[in-house]
Motif scaffolding. Sequence first.
Motif, PDB file in Angstrom:
ATOM      1  N   MET A   1     -65.043 -40.361  -3.073  1.00 39.32           N
ATOM      2  CA  MET A   1     -65.113 -38.939  -3.320  1.00 39.32           C
ATOM      3  C   MET A   1     -63.698 -38.384  -3.511  1.00 39.32           C
ATOM      4  O   MET A   1     -62.783 -38.710  -2.767  1.00 39.32           O
ATOM      5  CB  MET A   1     -65.794 -38.265  -2.138  1.00 39.32           C
ATOM      6  CG  MET A   1     -65.957 -36.797  -2.309  1.00 39.32           C
ATOM      7  SD  MET A   1     -67.070 -36.223  -1.001  1.00 39.32           S
ATOM      8  CE  MET A   1     -66.933 -34.527  -1.228  1.00 39.32           C
ATOM      9  N   VAL A   2     -63.535 -37.512  -4.475  1.00 29.52           N
ATOM     10  CA  VAL A   2     -62.237 -36.912  -4.776  1.00 29.52           C
ATOM     11  C   VAL A   2     -61.965 -35.770  -3.806  1.00 29.52           C
ATOM     12  O   VAL A   2     -62.812 -34.919  -3.577  1.00 29.52           O
ATOM     13  CB  VAL A   2     -62.217 -36.377  -6.232  1.00 29.52           C
ATOM     14  CG1 VAL A   2     -60.909 -35.683  -6.521  1.00 29.52           C
ATOM     15  CG2 VAL A   2     -62.462 -37.486  -7.214  1.00 29.52           C
ATOM     16  N   GLN A   3     -60.774 -35.780  -3.226  1.00 26.52           N
ATOM     17  CA  GLN A   3     -60.351 -34.695  -2.340  1.00 26.52           C
ATOM     18  C   GLN A   3     -59.503 -33.721  -3.154  1.00 26.52           C
ATOM     19  O   GLN A   3     -58.499 -34.111  -3.736  1.00 26.52           O
ATOM     20  CB  GLN A   3     -59.521 -35.232  -1.173  1.00 26.52           C
ATOM     21  CG  GLN A   3     -60.329 -35.966  -0.141  1.00 26.52           C
ATOM     22  CD  GLN A   3     -61.150 -35.025   0.698  1.00 26.52           C
ATOM     23  OE1 GLN A   3     -62.155 -34.500   0.236  1.00 26.52           O
ATOM     24  NE2 GLN A   3     -60.742 -34.804   1.915  1.00 26.52           N
ATOM     25  N   PHE A   4     -59.903 -32.462  -3.197  1.00 24.17           N
ATOM     26  CA  PHE A   4     -59.128 -31.442  -3.877  1.00 24.17           C
ATOM     27  C   PHE A   4     -58.248 -30.736  -2.863  1.00 24.17           C
ATOM     28  O   PHE A   4     -58.687 -30.419  -1.758  1.00 24.17           O
ATOM     29  CB  PHE A   4     -60.046 -30.422  -4.562  1.00 24.17           C
ATOM     30  CG  PHE A   4     -60.768 -30.977  -5.743  1.00 24.17           C
ATOM     31  CD1 PHE A   4     -60.136 -31.103  -6.961  1.00 24.17           C
ATOM     32  CD2 PHE A   4     -62.087 -31.384  -5.630  1.00 24.17           C
ATOM     33  CE1 PHE A   4     -60.796 -31.629  -8.055  1.00 24.17           C
ATOM     34  CE2 PHE A   4     -62.761 -31.911  -6.709  1.00 24.17           C
ATOM     35  CZ  PHE A   4     -62.115 -32.034  -7.931  1.00 24.17           C
ATOM     36  N   THR A   5     -57.012 -30.521  -3.225  1.00 25.83           N
ATOM     37  CA  THR A   5     -56.083 -29.780  -2.368  1.00 25.83           C
ATOM     38  C   THR A   5     -55.569 -28.581  -3.163  1.00 25.83           C
ATOM     39  O   THR A   5     -54.407 -28.524  -3.539  1.00 25.83           O
ATOM     40  CB  THR A   5     -54.908 -30.668  -1.924  1.00 25.83           C
ATOM     41  OG1 THR A   5     -54.279 -31.184  -3.100  1.00 25.83           O
ATOM     42  CG2 THR A   5     -55.378 -31.796  -1.044  1.00 25.83           C
ATOM     43  N   THR A   6     -56.463 -27.662  -3.412  1.00 23.46           N
ATOM     44  CA  THR A   6     -56.162 -26.517  -4.252  1.00 23.46           C
ATOM     45  C   THR A   6     -55.256 -25.528  -3.531  1.00 23.46           C
ATOM     46  O   THR A   6     -55.585 -25.047  -2.455  1.00 23.46           O
ATOM     47  CB  THR A   6     -57.465 -25.805  -4.671  1.00 23.46           C
ATOM     48  OG1 THR A   6     -58.300 -26.750  -5.320  1.00 23.46           O
ATOM     49  CG2 THR A   6     -57.178 -24.650  -5.608  1.00 23.46           C
ATOM     50  N   GLN A   7     -54.142 -25.236  -4.156  1.00 18.82           N
ATOM     51  CA  GLN A   7     -53.235 -24.206  -3.651  1.00 18.82           C
ATOM     52  C   GLN A   7     -53.743 -22.876  -4.196  1.00 18.82           C
ATOM     53  O   GLN A   7     -53.952 -22.742  -5.402  1.00 18.82           O
ATOM     54  CB  GLN A   7     -51.813 -24.498  -4.138  1.00 18.82           C
ATOM     55  CG  GLN A   7     -50.780 -23.528  -3.644  1.00 18.82           C
ATOM     56  CD  GLN A   7     -49.370 -23.854  -4.153  1.00 18.82           C
ATOM     57  OE1 GLN A   7     -49.146 -24.876  -4.790  1.00 18.82           O
ATOM     58  NE2 GLN A   7     -48.435 -22.968  -3.880  1.00 18.82           N
ATOM     59  N   VAL A   8     -53.958 -21.896  -3.347  1.00 21.55           N
ATOM     60  CA  VAL A   8     -54.513 -20.623  -3.799  1.00 21.55           C
ATOM     61  C   VAL A   8     -53.471 -19.514  -3.900  1.00 21.55           C
ATOM     62  O   VAL A   8     -53.766 -18.444  -4.426  1.00 21.55           O
ATOM     63  CB  VAL A   8     -55.688 -20.156  -2.906  1.00 21.55           C
ATOM     64  CG1 VAL A   8     -56.843 -21.129  -2.982  1.00 21.55           C
ATOM     65  CG2 VAL A   8     -55.239 -19.963  -1.481  1.00 21.55           C
ATOM     66  N   ALA A   9     -52.278 -19.766  -3.389  1.00 24.06           N
ATOM     67  CA  ALA A   9     -51.222 -18.754  -3.424  1.00 24.06           C
ATOM     68  C   ALA A   9     -49.867 -19.434  -3.342  1.00 24.06           C
ATOM     69  O   ALA A   9     -49.774 -20.618  -3.025  1.00 24.06           O
ATOM     70  CB  ALA A   9     -51.382 -17.796  -2.249  1.00 24.06           C
ATOM     71  N   THR A  10     -48.828 -18.658  -3.630  1.00 22.26           N
ATOM     72  CA  THR A  10     -47.478 -19.182  -3.449  1.00 22.26           C
ATOM     73  C   THR A  10     -47.327 -19.610  -1.995  1.00 22.26           C
ATOM     74  O   THR A  10     -47.906 -19.002  -1.096  1.00 22.26           O
ATOM     75  CB  THR A  10     -46.419 -18.108  -3.770  1.00 22.26           C
ATOM     76  OG1 THR A  10     -46.725 -16.914  -3.042  1.00 22.26           O
ATOM     77  CG2 THR A  10     -46.350 -17.815  -5.255  1.00 22.26           C
ATOM     78  N   SER A  11     -46.565 -20.650  -1.787  1.00 19.11           N
ATOM     79  CA  SER A  11     -46.259 -21.064  -0.415  1.00 19.11           C
ATOM     80  C   SER A  11     -45.324 -20.025   0.196  1.00 19.11           C
ATOM     81  O   SER A  11     -44.779 -19.163  -0.511  1.00 19.11           O
ATOM     82  CB  SER A  11     -45.578 -22.434  -0.420  1.00 19.11           C
ATOM     83  OG  SER A  11     -44.307 -22.340  -1.037  1.00 19.11           O
ATOM     84  N   ILE A  12     -45.112 -20.105   1.480  1.00 22.21           N
ATOM     85  CA  ILE A  12     -44.181 -19.184   2.140  1.00 22.21           C
ATOM     86  C   ILE A  12     -42.791 -19.325   1.514  1.00 22.21           C
ATOM     87  O   ILE A  12     -42.127 -18.326   1.230  1.00 22.21           O
ATOM     88  CB  ILE A  12     -44.163 -19.418   3.664  1.00 22.21           C
ATOM     89  CG1 ILE A  12     -45.501 -18.965   4.266  1.00 22.21           C
ATOM     90  CG2 ILE A  12     -42.995 -18.689   4.324  1.00 22.21           C
ATOM     91  CD1 ILE A  12     -45.689 -19.277   5.731  1.00 22.21           C
ATOM     92  N   GLU A  13     -42.369 -20.566   1.241  1.00 19.78           N
ATOM     93  CA  GLU A  13     -41.047 -20.797   0.633  1.00 19.78           C
ATOM     94  C   GLU A  13     -40.982 -20.207  -0.777  1.00 19.78           C
ATOM     95  O   GLU A  13     -39.975 -19.594  -1.148  1.00 19.78           O
ATOM     96  CB  GLU A  13     -40.740 -22.297   0.588  1.00 19.78           C
ATOM     97  CG  GLU A  13     -40.564 -22.932   1.960  1.00 19.78           C
ATOM     98  CD  GLU A  13     -41.887 -23.224   2.686  1.00 19.78           C
ATOM     99  OE1 GLU A  13     -42.964 -23.246   2.037  1.00 19.78           O
ATOM    100  OE2 GLU A  13     -41.848 -23.416   3.912  1.00 19.78           O
ATOM    101  N   GLN A  14     -42.039 -20.393  -1.582  1.00 21.53           N
ATOM    102  CA  GLN A  14     -42.051 -19.827  -2.935  1.00 21.53           C
ATOM    103  C   GLN A  14     -42.068 -18.303  -2.879  1.00 21.53           C
ATOM    104  O   GLN A  14     -41.395 -17.639  -3.673  1.00 21.53           O
ATOM    105  CB  GLN A  14     -43.270 -20.340  -3.706  1.00 21.53           C
ATOM    106  CG  GLN A  14     -43.196 -21.805  -4.036  1.00 21.53           C
ATOM    107  CD  GLN A  14     -44.538 -22.387  -4.447  1.00 21.53           C
ATOM    108  OE1 GLN A  14     -45.599 -21.864  -4.126  1.00 21.53           O
ATOM    109  NE2 GLN A  14     -44.482 -23.510  -5.165  1.00 21.53           N
ATOM    110  N   SER A  15     -42.811 -17.745  -1.920  1.00 21.80           N
ATOM    111  CA  SER A  15     -42.841 -16.289  -1.752  1.00 21.80           C
ATOM    112  C   SER A  15     -41.461 -15.757  -1.401  1.00 21.80           C
ATOM    113  O   SER A  15     -41.007 -14.755  -1.970  1.00 21.80           O
ATOM    114  CB  SER A  15     -43.836 -15.910  -0.647  1.00 21.80           C
ATOM    115  OG  SER A  15     -45.144 -16.246  -1.024  1.00 21.80           O
ATOM    116  N   GLN A  16     -40.777 -16.425  -0.482  1.00 21.48           N
ATOM    117  CA  GLN A  16     -39.435 -16.000  -0.099  1.00 21.48           C
ATOM    118  C   GLN A  16     -38.471 -16.110  -1.279  1.00 21.48           C
ATOM    119  O   GLN A  16     -37.595 -15.264  -1.457  1.00 21.48           O
ATOM    120  CB  GLN A  16     -38.955 -16.804   1.101  1.00 21.48           C
ATOM    121  CG  GLN A  16     -39.696 -16.440   2.365  1.00 21.48           C
ATOM    122  CD  GLN A  16     -39.426 -17.361   3.539  1.00 21.48           C
ATOM    123  OE1 GLN A  16     -39.128 -18.538   3.376  1.00 21.48           O
ATOM    124  NE2 GLN A  16     -39.557 -16.817   4.745  1.00 21.48           N
TER     125      GLN A  16
END
Length: 141
Positions: A1-16
């Motif tokens: 089974m494929v595991q999806f690791t979907t990012q839904v928003a900027t990370s804290i580092e990307q936000s900063q």
Amino acid sequence: MVQFTTQVATSIEQSQQLIELGVKPETADLIYRSIMSDDGSPEWKLQLCPPTLATADNEIPAWSLPRLLELLPYEFPSDTLKPKLHHPELIKYESGYNFSVCRYTADCLVGTCIESSPFASCVSMIKWLIAKEYFNKEYLL
């Protein structure tokens, strides 16, 4: 089974990084809020937020991918001798993502580095647009 690791928003580092670039926190559509977990340690939770965001000390603005794409200009003039309109284009490769700035033909002006996610590519593109003064100044502090 494929595991999806979907990012839904900027990370804290990307936000900063976006905040350090001068992007207004009010343009964010999500927020990381620090709350206490059951064991008493702080934990960051991603939540929806109103567009008139006034962040507190325990909050960090975050941007969804649709919001980041909304911030990008549809087109802008070339800074070469032949002023033709260019547009940003997100490209997916096997090794990652990048934005290219192209005319309506395959003639690309520049591209960002290949990044691990479309969020990282958007942050790189916004950094390039700000440096070239193509980013909408209404979105900047």
